[in-house]
Design an enzyme around this catalytic site. Structure first.
Site, short mmCIF file in Angstrom:
data_model
loop_
_atom_site.label_atom_id
_atom_site.label_comp_id
_atom_site.label_asym_id
_atom_site.label_seq_id
_atom_site.Cartn_x
_atom_site.Cartn_y
_atom_site.Cartn_z
CG ASN A 182 -0.02 0.11 2.65
OD1 ASN A 182 0.30 0.80 2.76
ND2 ASN A 182 -0.38 -1.14 3.20
CE LYS B 11 8.37 -11.98 -14.78
NZ LYS B 11 8.96 -11.57 -15.78
CE LYS C 34 -9.41 -3.27 13.85
NZ LYS C 34 -8.15 -3.54 13.17
#
Ligand code: PMT
Length: 403
Positions: A210, A289, A341
């Site tokens: 990210n 790959k 959480k």
């Protein structure tokens, strides 16, 4: 707002080649909001003209102990009383020896001798001069007397040799001064910070990741250090230099980060989960790959384990602070994460906007905890980190006092 805002700083410049860096240092101090007065030794004026510092600081440069106009009003005492801090950069070996001996033959020496405020030195000299036992002894004695020694750094020197003796960079010196001015609200505490992205391998050459740069987490680590904490930084792959005082654990995948954080969390007082941890990881990492045979490729992803929830569920859990990166319903999603959480605090930021969030130098946070909330408007990540650490310190102390 920087900790240097409206601070009155005397910048002492002594006669070394690094004197030219003191020009940039003056600019950076002014940019951080400090009021700077420059005091130069006679030797320093051979390297940089006083007029340069006068222009950069916007104040007259002080040069002579026996300036009759100034000294009729005891200029060196007045200067010492005016300052909130004295920084000598560069500080030569000769200046360090004079300061150790309590010499008052030059204006800068006399100002330092008369000072009742913190004095910081940024040594700069040839590596052999730095390692000479005389200089080492001077440095040790000055440190014992609570003079702040900032550096020196290691690297290529003006004389062509390489080693310790380089003056710290102006930006680092400003950060070090900020640390001196920071109240030590986390003294005696240990803080674990996670930062940066994770990388989830698809095959030997590709991975999913990210846009996290690590800037927010690294700024928090530095702010916690400045507040007196011992900091461990668990970092995904980023291009940043970690704070020198932090213990750094480098990880790559979400699973690595999970193992490192869970292994360390119980030994820390506070955990701050700033990392952008992958929520999903490829079910299988191909050995070779992946070849482009088909028009479309489907990759099966499995959920990763949630580090924050696991930390919050530890029998001996630290004060647990999460982050929330949102593209909509910021407050509602953050509150839901705080509760589901089992966190002590959550800091939510918008992502995917023109300002703030991933890979930007600035950020804004909406911080929420059971019974309170605060909005920290857009500012540099360093500044946001200082404010968030203040909120964490307050809530952590309040929680400790009630248990
Ligand atoms: O690194 P920068 O470029 O400076 O950008 C900063 C930032 C945008 C990455 C940072 O401010 C931020 O928002 N970090 C959290 C990013 C994120 O993953 O948010 P989330 O809403 O998806 O996750 C919520 C919380 O769960 C986070 O504290 C995250 O660390 C934690 N988490 C997520 C997944 C997982 N497997 N384990 C976790 O602990």
């Amino acid at each position: 707002m920087s900790r240097l805002t409206e601070k009155r700083i005397i910048l002492g410049v002594t006669g070394g080649i690094a004197a030219y860096k003191a020009c940039d240092l003056t600019r950076q101090l002014i940019r951080a909001g400090a009021c700077v007065r420059v005091v130069m030794t006679r030797a320093a004026t051979s390297f940089v003209a006083p007029l340069t510092f006068q222009a950069l600081s916007g104040n007259q440069v002080h040069l002579d102990l026996l300036d009759t106009e100034e000294e009729s009003a005891m200029g060196h005492i007045r200067l010492a009383r005016w300052a909130d801090l004295i920084l000598v950069a560069p500080a030569t070996a000769d200046f360090m020896a004079r300061l150790r001996a309590g010499s008052a033959g030059e204006l800068l020496d006399a100002v330092c001798l008369a000072a009742e405020v913190p004095v910081a030195l940024a040594p700069a000299m040839n590596r052999a001069m730095w390692y000479n036992p005389a200089t080492q002894e001077n440095a040790a004695i000055l440190a014992e007397r609570r003079v702040h020694l900032l550096g020196p750094d290691k690297g290529m020197q003006a004389c062509g040799e390489s080693g310790f003796g380089r003056m710290m960079e102006p930006i680092e010196l400003c950060q070090a001064l900020e640390a001196i001015f920071t109240e030590k609200t986390l003294a005696g505490c240990s803080v674990l910070v996670s930062a940066g992205p994770t990388r989830e391998s698809l095959d030997p050459v590709r991975y999913l990741t990210n846009r996290s740069s690590g800037k927010m987490g690294y700024a928090l680590a530095q702010a916690a250090i400045n507040a007196g904490a011992k900091v461990t930084l668990v970092s995904g792959p980023v291009l940043l230099e970690p704070p020198k005082e932090a213990i750094v654990v480098k990880v790559e995948t979400a699973a690595d980060m999970f193992n490192s954080v869970i292994g360390l969390a119980s030994g820390h007082d506070i955990y701050i989960g700033t990392a952008a941890v992958a929520d999903y990881t490829p079910a299988q990492v191909e050995e070779g790959k992946i070849k482009k045979h088909d028009e479309a490729l489907t990759i099966l992803l499995n959920r990763t384990r949630d580090i924050l929830s696991a930390v919050a569920g530890l029998p001996s859990r630290p004060f647990t602070v999460g982050f929330a990166a949102e593209t909509g319903h910021l407050e509602a999603h953050a509150k839901e994460k705080l509760e589901s959480k089992g966190l002590d605090m959550i800091a939510a930021n918008w992502v995917g906007q023109p300002e703030g969030g991933f890979d930007r130098d600035e950020n804004a946070l909406w911080v929420c905890w059971p019974g309170g909330e605060k909005y920290l408007p857009m500012a540099s990540k360093q500044n946001i980190a200082i404010q968030l650490i203040e909120l964490i310190s307050e809530n952590y102390s309040a929680q400790k006092n009630t248990t």
